[in-house]
Design an enzyme around this catalytic site. Structure first.
Site, PDB file in Angstrom:
ATOM      1  N   ASP A   1       0.814  -1.218   0.000  1.00  0.00           N
ATOM      2  CA  ASP A   1       0.000   0.000   0.000  1.00  0.00           C
ATOM      3  C   ASP A   1       0.849   1.269   0.000  1.00  0.00           C
ATOM      4  O   ASP A   1       0.365   2.345   0.336  1.00  0.00           O
ATOM      5  CB  ASP A   1      -0.956   0.009   1.197  1.00  0.00           C
ATOM      6  CG  ASP A   1      -0.232  -0.107   2.539  1.00  0.00           C
ATOM      7  OD1 ASP A   1       1.016  -0.196   2.537  1.00  0.00           O
ATOM      8  OD2 ASP A   1      -0.912  -0.123   3.582  1.00  0.00           O
TER       9      ASP A   1
ATOM     10  N   ASP B   1       9.440  -6.503  11.272  1.00  0.00           N
ATOM     11  CA  ASP B   1      10.362  -5.425  10.926  1.00  0.00           C
ATOM     12  C   ASP B   1      11.233  -5.042  12.120  1.00  0.00           C
ATOM     13  O   ASP B   1      12.434  -4.780  11.973  1.00  0.00           O
ATOM     14  CB  ASP B   1       9.602  -4.210  10.390  1.00  0.00           C
ATOM     15  CG  ASP B   1       8.442  -3.783  11.284  1.00  0.00           C
ATOM     16  OD1 ASP B   1       8.132  -4.490  12.263  1.00  0.00           O
ATOM     17  OD2 ASP B   1       7.832  -2.735  10.992  1.00  0.00           O
TER      18      ASP B   1
END
Length: 328
Positions: free
Chosen positions: A136, A225
């Protein structure tokens, strides 16, 4: 490969998904190549995909990346095993024909929803660096190429466009996930460039401690992450490098307005911001506990492609940067 396991797998998954599920990439000698055998002048793009509702956006992002001269290949890592095979096949055909340049676009179905799959070593990766990004976030190619250039000068560090920080809550004696205006220590996988070697360190090394931390990622469906930032910082004793982009469109940001953006946000993992931050703070605390040390290091400042004009001039009755041409 165990024959019984293969037969069972083929009864519920496609052959490609079975291959991914039953073969350990960490034990595949064809995957871990010498850096000398990997291209240093190009990068492999890894786009994480999950929702069919984001397919139009994925098409746009993948096609744009394929048009860059520094991109070797674009891999869409489809992390939703429940997606019908005909949808995946149609997406694969559409993306193959959508490429704007010589870089091929491929769809690779994942055998599970695990976010750890974003960092699996893969045979398709033939470059020394990879760009890990969300489905996105749209970034202009000039900024992508500039970020890759910065990585080439700092190949041991994480390079990215979206940064966050860790901090210590002294009153509760626990780590928190936050944003500082003057420093950062965590680079997000919205857009992250890193050495291919770190895929092996994340997925294949680190013993029981790394295995426990990867399990936490699976349990929370979050924090992959942050864990990669732990891995890299522990290796380098240095923080990441934040790069400025000319255009970085984040469709998943909760501050967006509009029907399309609302639809994109609804399928995101971080739509509940307060709960999301709390969970990520808990990840930092647990990673610290398991590892036995805090490797994250702060970095300061942002690398930009051009300083640009800094003075304001009055043109056409308006104050604008002096290098801007204003029509009469």
């Amino acid at each position: 490969m165990n024959l019984a396991a293969l037969i069972l797998c083929l009864s519920i998954l496609s052959p490609l998904q079975c291959s991914l599920a039953l073969n350990d990439p960490c034990e595949d000698p064809e995957i871990r190549r010498s850096p000398r055998d990997l291209r240093s002048d190009q990068i492999t793009v890894l786009i994480n995909g999950y929702s069919e509702r984001r397919i139009p956006l994925i098409r746009s992002i993948a096609a744009a990346h394929s048009g860059s001269a520094v991109v070797s290949a674009v891999l869409v890592l489809w992390g939703n095993p429940s997606t019908p095979l005909d949808v995946i096949n149609r997406l694969s055909r559409d993306l193959s024909s959508a490429s704007f340049g010589p870089a091929a676009i491929s769809v690779i179905p994942q055998s599970s929803t695990s976010l750890n799959s974003r960092f699996l070593p893969r045979r398709e990766i033939k470059t020394r660096a990879v760009l890990v990004c969300d489905d996105d976030v749209e970034v202009d190619l000039r900024s992508v190429e500039f970020a890759f250039k910065i990585w080439a000068s700092n190949p041991d560090r994480l390079i990215g466009l979206f940064a966050r920080s860790h901090d210590l809550d002294l009153s509760r004696k626990e780590w928190i996930y936050t944003i500082h205006p003057d420093r950062y220590s965590i680079m997000l996988t919205k857009f992250m460039i890193l050495s291919t070697e770190y895929l092996f360190k994340y997925s294949c090394e680190g013993g029981e401690a790394m295995a426990r931390m990867r399990r936490l990622v699976d349990e929370t469906q979050n924090c992959e992450d942050i864990l990669m930032n732990f891995v890299v910082a522990d290796e380098t004793n240095a923080g990441p490098v934040l790069v400025g982009a000319e255009q970085a469109r984040d469709h998943g940001d909760s501050r967006n307005e509009g029907e399309r953006e609302e639809e994109v946000r609804e399928v995101g993992l971080s739509t509940r911001r307060g709960e999301h931050r709390k969970r990520r703070g808990e990840c930092i605390t647990e990673f610290h506990r398991v590892l036995g040390r805090m490797p994250l290091r702060y970095s300061y400042g942002k690398v930009v492609n051009s300083v640009g004009e800094q003075g304001l001039c009055k043109k056409g009755g308006k104050l604008v940067f002096c290098d801007v041409q204003v029509g009469e």
